[in-house]
Each structure stands twice: as C-alpha cells, then as structure tokens.
Design a protein around this motif. Sequence first.
Motif, mmCIF file in Angstrom:
data_model
loop_
_atom_site.group_PDB
_atom_site.id
_atom_site.type_symbol
_atom_site.label_atom_id
_atom_site.label_comp_id
_atom_site.label_asym_id
_atom_site.label_seq_id
_atom_site.Cartn_x
_atom_site.Cartn_y
_atom_site.Cartn_z
ATOM 1 N N SER A 95 -5.316 -16.079 -5.661
ATOM 2 C CA SER A 95 -4.389 -16.288 -4.633
ATOM 3 C C SER A 95 -5.473 -17.390 -3.532
ATOM 4 O O SER A 95 -6.256 -17.229 -3.160
ATOM 5 N N THR A 96 -4.475 -18.245 -2.907
ATOM 6 C CA THR A 96 -4.954 -18.855 -1.715
ATOM 7 C C THR A 96 -5.112 -18.188 -0.440
ATOM 8 O O THR A 96 -5.820 -18.600 0.487
ATOM 9 N N SER A 97 -4.166 -17.316 -0.483
ATOM 10 C CA SER A 97 -4.068 -16.425 0.658
ATOM 11 C C SER A 97 -3.775 -15.211 0.343
ATOM 12 O O SER A 97 -2.841 -14.915 -0.469
ATOM 13 N N LYS A 98 -3.829 -14.302 1.506
ATOM 14 C CA LYS A 98 -3.636 -12.738 1.275
ATOM 15 C C LYS A 98 -2.166 -12.524 1.243
ATOM 16 O O LYS A 98 -1.455 -11.422 0.657
ATOM 17 N N GLU A 99 -1.268 -13.461 1.918
ATOM 18 C CA GLU A 99 0.057 -13.570 1.993
ATOM 19 C C GLU A 99 0.979 -14.018 0.871
ATOM 20 O O GLU A 99 2.098 -14.058 0.764
ATOM 21 N N LYS A 100 0.119 -14.621 -0.161
ATOM 22 C CA LYS A 100 0.908 -15.655 -0.947
ATOM 23 C C LYS A 100 1.695 -14.671 -1.969
ATOM 24 O O LYS A 100 2.732 -14.999 -2.695
ATOM 25 N N ASP A 101 1.225 -13.444 -2.406
ATOM 26 C CA ASP A 101 1.829 -12.446 -3.133
ATOM 27 C C ASP A 101 2.710 -11.425 -2.336
ATOM 28 O O ASP A 101 2.967 -10.396 -2.912
ATOM 29 N N PHE A 102 3.045 -11.798 -1.139
ATOM 30 C CA PHE A 102 3.974 -11.047 -0.388
ATOM 31 C C PHE A 102 5.294 -10.561 -1.402
ATOM 32 O O PHE A 102 5.995 -11.323 -1.769
ATOM 33 N N GLY A 103 5.325 -9.260 -1.352
ATOM 34 C CA GLY A 103 6.559 -8.664 -2.134
ATOM 35 C C GLY A 103 6.597 -8.485 -3.493
ATOM 36 O O GLY A 103 7.233 -8.105 -4.375
ATOM 37 N N ALA A 104 5.270 -8.923 -3.920
ATOM 38 C CA ALA A 104 4.756 -8.636 -5.339
ATOM 39 C C ALA A 104 4.955 -7.326 -5.945
ATOM 40 O O ALA A 104 4.553 -6.312 -5.349
ATOM 41 N N PRO A 105 5.711 -6.938 -7.117
ATOM 42 C CA PRO A 105 5.945 -5.751 -7.766
ATOM 43 C C PRO A 105 4.768 -4.898 -8.177
ATOM 44 O O PRO A 105 4.672 -3.950 -8.378
ATOM 45 N N TRP A 106 3.514 -5.876 -8.251
ATOM 46 C CA TRP A 106 2.168 -5.267 -8.960
ATOM 47 C C TRP A 106 1.333 -4.526 -7.852
ATOM 48 O O TRP A 106 0.408 -4.078 -8.046
ATOM 49 N N ARG A 107 1.730 -4.470 -6.654
ATOM 50 C CA ARG A 107 1.001 -3.832 -5.499
ATOM 51 C C ARG A 107 2.062 -3.195 -4.591
ATOM 52 O O ARG A 107 3.230 -3.541 -4.333
ATOM 53 N N SER A 108 1.372 -2.365 -3.864
ATOM 54 C CA SER A 108 2.361 -1.805 -2.717
ATOM 55 C C SER A 108 1.999 -2.595 -1.384
ATOM 56 O O SER A 108 0.909 -3.298 -1.161
ATOM 57 N N PRO A 109 3.137 -2.550 -0.402
ATOM 58 C CA PRO A 109 2.890 -3.077 0.699
ATOM 59 C C PRO A 109 1.816 -2.519 1.736
ATOM 60 O O PRO A 109 1.588 -1.301 1.617
ATOM 61 N N GLU A 132 0.371 -1.255 5.535
ATOM 62 C CA GLU A 132 0.973 -0.946 6.506
ATOM 63 C C GLU A 132 1.268 -1.918 7.586
ATOM 64 O O GLU A 132 2.391 -2.093 8.307
ATOM 65 N N GLU A 133 0.458 -3.253 7.447
ATOM 66 C CA GLU A 133 0.770 -4.368 8.447
ATOM 67 C C GLU A 133 1.926 -5.027 7.780
ATOM 68 O O GLU A 133 2.748 -5.368 8.514
ATOM 69 N N GLU A 134 2.166 -5.156 6.579
ATOM 70 C CA GLU A 134 3.250 -5.786 5.837
ATOM 71 C C GLU A 134 4.521 -4.838 6.378
ATOM 72 O O GLU A 134 5.525 -5.418 6.555
ATOM 73 N N LYS A 135 4.343 -3.557 6.040
ATOM 74 C CA LYS A 135 5.710 -2.531 6.183
ATOM 75 C C LYS A 135 6.230 -3.047 7.626
ATOM 76 O O LYS A 135 7.342 -3.129 8.088
ATOM 77 N N ALA A 136 5.084 -2.948 8.691
ATOM 78 C CA ALA A 136 5.564 -3.325 9.890
ATOM 79 C C ALA A 136 6.297 -4.500 10.281
ATOM 80 O O ALA A 136 7.201 -4.809 11.037
ATOM 81 N N ALA A 137 5.679 -5.448 9.675
ATOM 82 C CA ALA A 137 6.159 -6.894 9.725
ATOM 83 C C ALA A 137 7.519 -6.903 9.223
ATOM 84 O O ALA A 137 8.563 -7.686 9.851
ATOM 85 N N ILE A 138 7.784 -6.368 7.968
ATOM 86 C CA ILE A 138 9.054 -6.367 7.402
ATOM 87 C C ILE A 138 10.167 -5.634 8.283
ATOM 88 O O ILE A 138 11.379 -6.054 8.491
ATOM 89 N N GLN A 139 10.090 -4.504 9.007
ATOM 90 C CA GLN A 139 10.612 -3.655 9.680
ATOM 91 C C GLN A 139 10.882 -4.427 10.902
ATOM 92 O O GLN A 139 12.085 -4.634 11.565
ATOM 93 N N ASN A 140 10.052 -5.282 11.712
ATOM 94 C CA ASN A 140 10.351 -6.065 12.704
ATOM 95 C C ASN A 140 11.182 -7.391 12.332
ATOM 96 O O ASN A 140 12.136 -7.604 13.443
ATOM 97 N N GLU A 141 11.135 -7.938 11.298
ATOM 98 C CA GLU A 141 12.010 -8.907 10.975
ATOM 99 C C GLU A 141 13.450 -8.292 10.644
ATOM 100 O O GLU A 141 14.375 -9.005 11.143
ATOM 101 N N VAL A 142 13.334 -7.230 10.010
ATOM 102 C CA VAL A 142 14.916 -6.592 9.931
ATOM 103 C C VAL A 142 15.279 -6.214 11.101
ATOM 104 O O VAL A 142 16.664 -6.706 11.428
ATOM 105 N N ASN A 143 14.734 -5.668 11.971
ATOM 106 C CA ASN A 143 15.127 -5.610 13.403
ATOM 107 C C ASN A 143 15.589 -6.476 14.185
ATOM 108 O O ASN A 143 16.607 -6.821 14.914
ATOM 109 N N ARG A 144 14.768 -7.860 13.989
ATOM 110 C CA ARG A 144 15.184 -9.087 15.003
ATOM 111 C C ARG A 144 16.458 -9.797 14.251
ATOM 112 O O ARG A 144 17.351 -9.956 14.925
ATOM 113 N N ILE A 145 16.610 -9.678 12.947
ATOM 114 C CA ILE A 145 17.892 -10.244 12.241
ATOM 115 C C ILE A 145 19.213 -9.387 12.715
ATOM 116 O O ILE A 145 20.146 -10.014 13.053
#
Length: 258
Positions: free
Chosen positions: A148-162, A164-177
């Motif tokens: 991958s060219t960056s650590k965010e490129k496989d964001f949401g990929a089923p071959w790994r767990s999110p 803690e930083e990604e979990k927080a980012a997802i929750q923040n976006e859910v709350n914002r929307i």
Amino acid sequence: MDKKTVTWLVFVVLLVSWVGFSCYRYTNQVEIVKVEGPIYDFQKTVSDLSDALNNPNVKAVVLYLNTPGGLAYPCMEIAEYVKTVSEVKPVIVVMGSECASGGYYIASFATKIFTHKNTLTGGIGVLAVWVDLTQYYEKQGIKVWVWSTSKEKDFGAPWRSPTEEEKAAIQNEVNRIFDKILQDIKNNRNLSSSAVEKVKSGRIFYGDEAISLGLADDIGDLHTAIKEAAKMAGLTWYITVPSNMDVKLRFLRAMWLL
C-alpha cells in the motif's frame, strides 16, 4: 362567403386555438421524480432534479419516495438538490409504503409532505459497519499480503481489524452526520423538542403518527400531491409528466395525443 369557405375558416380557427392551447399546457408542467428502493447512488435522481430545475416549462415537482433509505452520502447529495429546487419551485413529496432514514431526510427538504396512513417512516440514524474476517481467514488458511502507498489505503478492509484511532474516526464521522441530519430535519420541519427526542431515537412511525409529530403535513397519494403542486404553482391547465419523458412526448401529451 360560401359554406365551404366558412367551414375551412372554422377549421383553421379551431386548429390554431388547439395548437395555441396545447403550447400553453406544454409550458405548464408538473414533473414527477421517483426514488424507489434502497439508495446507493445519487446520479440519476440528481440529474432528474437538475433537469426539472433548469427547465422553464416545469413549474412544480412531485417527488415520490418509496425507499428505506440507503448510503448516507448519496442521500445527503439528493437532499441538497431537493433543497435547491424547493427554493425556486414547489417540491411536493408523497411517501410510499416506506420512506425512512435517508429517504425521510430527503423528504424533509420539500415544500410539503404527504403520507399514506400506514407509510413506515422515521428510522432516523446513522450506521457504519466494519466486517473483520481475520479469524475466518485463519481457519481457512487464507493469508493476505498487502502493498500500500499509505496506511489508510486499506481502510475498512476485511483482512484486518480497525485500529483504535480508526474506531474513533468512524464514530466521530457517524456522530457528525447524525447531528447534521437531525438538525436539518428539526429546522426543515420546525419540530418541537419532544418531537426531536422521539425522532432521534431511531423509531419507526406510521404515517398518521408522522403527521402528529410534524414529520408530514397530511394524508394523501400521488394524485393529491400533483393537485397540490399545481395549486402551489398557480396552475389551472397543465400536464403531468414523468421525469424520463422526452420533449416530443411531452408536447404530444399537451396536445391530448398521449
């Protein structure tokens, strides 16, 4: 003048009157835009709304919504276009069997909302899902290598767990929307505080309940919505056209030939 000349004159007068009145009807259109099924894409609906907005012959829009909602961003994009059109022309929504979640969010921007008595609506909320298949892959002997060219490129990929930083980012976006959707619905419908509390719970409401909460204006069907759209646009003689009807067919309808 002889009888034949008089007959021709009458025919010409009637023909000119018929064509003239047909032209008048053609310039007074109520366009029906339909959104049916889950919303995964906004392009067709946005294109239909944009065409209706830019067509000077379309004086009002009836938006038929029979949808459980869908992906957040497509729903938000359609809602923005409904808002834009409603600032220029009346947009009357009629809710079908269901008009929930993002579907209702779209409806809230309309000039007026009709519902059936047993329409299922409400269900306001935002959901994000990350499916982690790492244990399944291990049991099946599946190995995944990622370049991958960056650590965010496989964001949401089923071959790994999110992380803690990604979990927080997802929750923040859910709350914002969710905060935006709730605030828009509150403002669009001028809801009371008690109504907002019920809406934010994510509950489903029947059509008559929606009216009592202020989520809809009245009981009505597609024909009711068309009449209301024409009334709000000040139309007496008009034609009703689906969004996919081309110019030639619209003129034939205006001439009572279709």
